[in-house]
Scaffold this active site. Structure first.
Site, PDB file in Angstrom:
ATOM      1  CD  GLU A 196      -2.425   1.577   2.612  1.00  0.00           C
ATOM      2  OE1 GLU A 196      -3.486   2.222   2.627  1.00  0.00           O
ATOM      3  OE2 GLU A 196      -1.861   1.161   3.640  1.00  0.00           O
TER       4      GLU A 196
ATOM      5  NE  ARG B 258      -1.955   6.373   4.005  1.00  0.00           N
ATOM      6  CZ  ARG B 258      -2.289   6.489   5.294  1.00  0.00           C
ATOM      7  NH1 ARG B 258      -2.324   5.415   6.069  1.00  0.00           N
ATOM      8  NH2 ARG B 258      -2.607   7.667   5.796  1.00  0.00           N
TER       9      ARG B 258
ATOM     10  NE  ARG C 266      -7.273   6.493   4.367  1.00  0.00           N
ATOM     11  CZ  ARG C 266      -7.675   5.630   3.438  1.00  0.00           C
ATOM     12  NH1 ARG C 266      -8.430   6.029   2.427  1.00  0.00           N
ATOM     13  NH2 ARG C 266      -7.320   4.362   3.510  1.00  0.00           N
TER      14      ARG C 266
ATOM     15  CG  HIS D 290     -10.352   3.946   7.933  1.00  0.00           C
ATOM     16  ND1 HIS D 290     -10.471   4.120   6.572  1.00  0.00           N
ATOM     17  CD2 HIS D 290      -9.319   3.081   8.112  1.00  0.00           C
ATOM     18  CE1 HIS D 290      -9.548   3.390   5.952  1.00  0.00           C
ATOM     19  NE2 HIS D 290      -8.842   2.755   6.863  1.00  0.00           N
TER      20      HIS D 290
ATOM     21  CE  LYS E 279      -8.026  -0.310   5.171  1.00  0.00           C
ATOM     22  NZ  LYS E 279      -6.879   0.601   4.910  1.00  0.00           N
TER      23      LYS E 279
ATOM     24  CD  GLN F 113       0.438  -1.899   9.535  1.00  0.00           C
ATOM     25  OE1 GLN F 113       1.325  -1.091   9.793  1.00  0.00           O
ATOM     26  NE2 GLN F 113      -0.300  -1.813   8.445  1.00  0.00           N
TER      27      GLN F 113
END
Length: 223
Positions: free
Chosen positions: A32, A34, A62, A121, A147, A209
């Site tokens: 991913e 970012r 994001r 989220h 997601k 994580q």
């Protein structure tokens, strides 16, 4: 069991991003990117440098309001998102709230046949099952790649988010909880049908994580 991982990469320069991505893809199925950790002006250079690997990358830009680092105006962010889409990444992660409010972006992504990952989220809590199911149905209007990530304040919160897999027919669902109480949901989601789980190369980018080596050790007994 067969499982797949996606290494989250949050580098601040295009050169460092390329180096870390090469390292990640040697050991992980996906990565991913970012892009919100980069200076917005550096995104075009970064895309050029990693263009050959974007077919294995989830691309994310994001904004701060969604827990990210992008602090520019929304018009500029949408322009960068469209630029990323032109490079045809494996998945382009865009927030449900962004898509819901921007029909122009919806049309653009549809016309460019972009592989879209719709994300939502909640960094404060895990809503009720009813709320989560409703959110899943709303998100399915935009893509079958979904997601949903929440903050777990108890073990029950982690179980609740995983119950979404009972309603995930015809959907590639990635659903888990953040935080210590939700940590195991990052592994259990793989057993329930998640196409991959997010991991780090070292220091976690998100609460709870696992590192790539930890996941490999858990599932295969070796790093």
């Amino acid at each position: 069991m067969a499982y797949k991982t996606c290494v989250s990469i949050a580098e601040k320069t295009p050169k460092k991003l390329k180096q870390t991505l090469a390292k990640a893809l040697k050991k992980s199925d996906y990565a991913e990117i970012r892009f919100d950790f980069l200076n917005p002006n550096a995104v075009p250079e970064a895309l050029h440098l990693i263009r050959k690997d974007l077919g294995r990358c989830v691309s994310t830009l994001r904004p701060i309001r969604e827990g990210g680092k992008f602090s520019g105006n929304e018009k500029n962010r949408i322009s960068i998102i469209k630029l990323i889409a032109e490079y045809d990444p494996f998945l382009l992660d865009i927030e449900y709230n962004t898509l819901r409010k921007n029909r122009n972006l919806q049309r653009y992504l549809k016309n460019t046949d972009t592989s879209l990952l719709v994300s939502w989220h909640n960094f404060k809590q895990t809503p009720t099952v009813t709320v989560l199911k409703k959110k899943l149905l709303e998100m399915k209007k935009f893509s079958n790649n979904i997601k949903i990530v929440t903050m777990a304040r108890s073990v029950n919160d982690g179980s609740r988010i995983l119950s979404l897999y009972n309603n995930s027919k015809n959907v590639k669902l990635i659903a888990f909880s953040m935080g210590n109480f939700g940590k195991m949901s990052r592994l259990l989601c793989l057993l329930l049908g998640s196409p991959y789980t997010y991991v780090s190369l070292g220091k976690p980018i998100a609460p709870g994580q696992f590192s790539l080596d930890e996941v490999k050790s858990i599932f295969t007994g070796r790093k």
